[in-house]
Design an enzyme around this catalytic site. Sequence first.
Site, short mmCIF file in Angstrom:
data_model
loop_
_atom_site.label_atom_id
_atom_site.label_comp_id
_atom_site.label_asym_id
_atom_site.label_seq_id
_atom_site.Cartn_x
_atom_site.Cartn_y
_atom_site.Cartn_z
N GLU A 43 10.80 -8.55 -20.17
CA GLU A 43 10.08 -7.73 -21.17
C GLU A 43 11.05 -7.27 -22.26
OE1 GLU A 43 8.42 -4.49 -18.96
OE2 GLU A 43 7.21 -5.80 -17.72
N SER B 269 1.12 -4.53 3.97
CA SER B 269 2.34 -3.72 3.87
C SER B 269 3.22 -4.17 5.02
CB SER B 269 2.03 -2.22 4.00
OG SER B 269 1.83 -1.63 2.74
N ARG B 270 4.48 -3.71 5.02
CA ARG B 270 5.35 -4.17 6.11
C ARG B 270 4.92 -3.58 7.44
NH1 ARG B 270 10.67 -2.58 3.03
NH2 ARG B 270 9.19 -0.91 2.57
N LEU C 179 0.85 -1.20 0.00
CA LEU C 179 0.00 0.00 0.00
C LEU C 179 0.89 1.26 0.00
CD1 LEU C 179 -3.18 0.36 0.06
CD2 LEU C 179 -2.82 1.18 2.38
N ARG D 196 2.21 4.55 -2.82
CA ARG D 196 1.49 5.62 -3.54
C ARG D 196 0.47 5.04 -4.52
NH1 ARG D 196 6.99 7.91 -3.20
NH2 ARG D 196 7.42 6.16 -4.56
N ILE D 197 0.92 4.09 -5.35
CA ILE D 197 0.01 3.55 -6.37
C ILE D 197 -1.03 2.64 -5.72
CG2 ILE D 197 -0.11 2.08 -8.43
CD1 ILE D 197 2.69 3.20 -9.20
N HIS E 271 3.33 -3.14 -20.56
CA HIS E 271 3.94 -2.22 -19.59
C HIS E 271 3.60 -0.76 -19.96
CE1 HIS E 271 7.53 -1.64 -16.63
NE2 HIS E 271 6.61 -0.70 -16.49
N ARG F 230 6.11 -4.90 -11.07
CA ARG F 230 7.18 -5.42 -11.92
C ARG F 230 6.95 -6.91 -12.06
NH1 ARG F 230 8.08 -0.91 -13.30
NH2 ARG F 230 9.96 0.32 -12.97
N ASP G 80 0.30 -6.03 -16.52
CA ASP G 80 0.94 -4.97 -17.32
C ASP G 80 2.45 -5.18 -17.36
OD1 ASP G 80 0.97 -2.48 -18.75
OD2 ASP G 80 1.69 -1.48 -16.94
P1 NAP Z 1 5.92 3.21 -3.26
O1 NAP Z 1 5.02 4.31 -2.84
O2 NAP Z 1 7.34 3.25 -2.82
O3 NAP Z 1 5.24 1.83 -2.82
C1 NAP Z 1 5.94 0.65 -2.90
C2 NAP Z 1 5.36 -0.42 -2.01
O4 NAP Z 1 6.31 -1.50 -2.04
C3 NAP Z 1 5.17 0.00 -0.57
O5 NAP Z 1 3.92 -0.43 -0.12
C4 NAP Z 1 6.30 -0.73 0.16
O6 NAP Z 1 5.97 -1.31 1.36
C5 NAP Z 1 6.52 -1.94 -0.70
N1 NAP Z 1 7.87 -2.48 -0.50
C6 NAP Z 1 9.06 -1.89 -0.75
N2 NAP Z 1 10.06 -2.71 -0.45
C7 NAP Z 1 9.51 -3.84 0.04
C8 NAP Z 1 10.02 -5.08 0.53
N3 NAP Z 1 11.33 -5.31 0.57
N4 NAP Z 1 9.16 -6.02 0.93
C9 NAP Z 1 7.82 -5.80 0.89
N5 NAP Z 1 7.27 -4.66 0.43
C10 NAP Z 1 8.10 -3.70 0.01
O7 NAP Z 1 5.98 3.10 -4.84
P2 NAP Z 1 4.85 3.47 -5.92
O8 NAP Z 1 5.04 4.85 -6.39
O9 NAP Z 1 3.53 3.05 -5.37
O10 NAP Z 1 5.30 2.49 -7.10
C11 NAP Z 1 5.30 1.09 -6.91
C12 NAP Z 1 5.94 0.39 -8.09
O11 NAP Z 1 5.07 0.40 -9.21
C13 NAP Z 1 7.21 1.04 -8.63
O12 NAP Z 1 8.34 0.73 -7.86
C14 NAP Z 1 7.30 0.48 -10.02
O13 NAP Z 1 8.05 -0.72 -10.02
C15 NAP Z 1 5.84 0.15 -10.36
N6 NAP Z 1 5.35 1.00 -11.46
C16 NAP Z 1 4.84 0.40 -12.57
C17 NAP Z 1 4.38 1.16 -13.62
C18 NAP Z 1 3.79 0.53 -14.85
O14 NAP Z 1 3.89 1.12 -15.91
N7 NAP Z 1 3.16 -0.61 -14.73
C19 NAP Z 1 4.46 2.56 -13.54
C20 NAP Z 1 4.97 3.14 -12.39
C21 NAP Z 1 5.41 2.34 -11.35
P3 NAP Z 1 5.60 -0.61 2.73
O15 NAP Z 1 4.20 -0.13 2.50
O16 NAP Z 1 5.69 -1.72 3.69
O17 NAP Z 1 6.60 0.48 2.92
#
Ligand code: NAP
Length: 320
Positions: A265, A177-178, A155, A157-158, A283, A236, A260
């Site tokens: 890829e 979430s952690r 949980l 930003r996205i 993607h 990812r 996606d």
């Molecule tokens: P974010 O706000 O940093 O959220 C990432 C989530 O991952 C958080 O809930 C975090 O957990 C969790 N996390 C990080 N490290 C972890 C670990 N070691 N074990 C378990 N959970 C972990 O990032 P965001 O902006 O939402 O973006 C998330 C991801 O979406 C990006 O990193 C990118 O890979 C992907 N993305 C994909 C597209 C696409 O085109 N499909 C576009 C943009 C981004 P906690 O809540 O516990 O802190």
Amino acid sequence: MEKVSILIVGKYAEIECNLDRFRDHFNVLKLSDLSDINKIDEPELKKVQAIAFKGHSTLNSNTLKKLPSLRLISNFGVGYETINVADAKAANVLVTYTPDVLSDDVADLALALLFGVSRHLLQGDDWIRSGSWREKGEMPLNKKISGSTCGIIGLGRIGFEIAKRLESFKIKIHYYSRSRKNVSQKWIYHKSPVNLAKVVDNLFVSLVGGEGTRGFVSSEVLDALGPRGILVNISRGSTINETALLEALEKKKIYGAGLDVFENEPNINARFLSLKNVFIQPHQGSCTRETRKAMGELQFQNILECLAGRKALTPIPEMN
Ligand code: NAP
């Protein structure tokens, strides 16, 4: 006065990267792919102070040692797992990214993937084009989403934006979430992804990529989701054990998947292509003109601020 040199890496659409503006401020070197770096003369490379980086190639000390004047890597995108942050830190190089401005689009696509699978949107389109509607009448019944229970793994930003959208479909939100988040009391927190998957109808994955989350969605999670469950992944490909996912889809251990992102890829596993219970996209989570423009703007502003000696707008968390 000689302009500061920057290196723009990656294939950018015009709206993503305003080259004229970059050239107004900087001496610009360009590469479509980082692996071509040796095509630029050494003296030119030695002057580069910032990289505008787009793409998923590995950026580590092998590259950094060719760029002794480098101060900044400004990533285009929020995922930066292919940039070796420890190497960047060791070389005293700041890394920035483009969070938030893309969250809406990625969350929108996540919901589209859910409905693509549940309402058989591709099959519906084909039902018309193939003449089946005229010949056979109604298409086979599918699966209701409104009022169901959905889980979010990660949980951030996205993930948060996905949950907000789901609420408007009268969906009950559960998440892993952690740590527990300061969100609506109605959103139910789970300490374990398996326990989360057990209680929800559908599951979204919005984790960061990289080694820390490799294979996070395991065969146990998929088994717990069960034969009525839909898995949506916009994070990812690496966050899911893809072998386990393919098996679950082929053996109908889950209802379907909206994807996606994939391992390897764009050369994705060909087994996905023969599955009827997937809705797949290339993607394209952030691929709207509006969002890509905003990402390019933030990437540019990070470079402008940092090279002017001011604070970058959006450094990655590891740099704080
Ligand atoms: P974010 O706000 O940093 O959220 C990432 C989530 O991952 C958080 O809930 C975090 O957990 C969790 N996390 C990080 N490290 C972890 C670990 N070691 N074990 C378990 N959970 C972990 O990032 P965001 O902006 O939402 O973006 C998330 C991801 O979406 C990006 O990193 C990118 O890979 C992907 N993305 C994909 C597209 C696409 O085109 N499909 C576009 C943009 C981004 P906690 O809540 O516990 O802190």
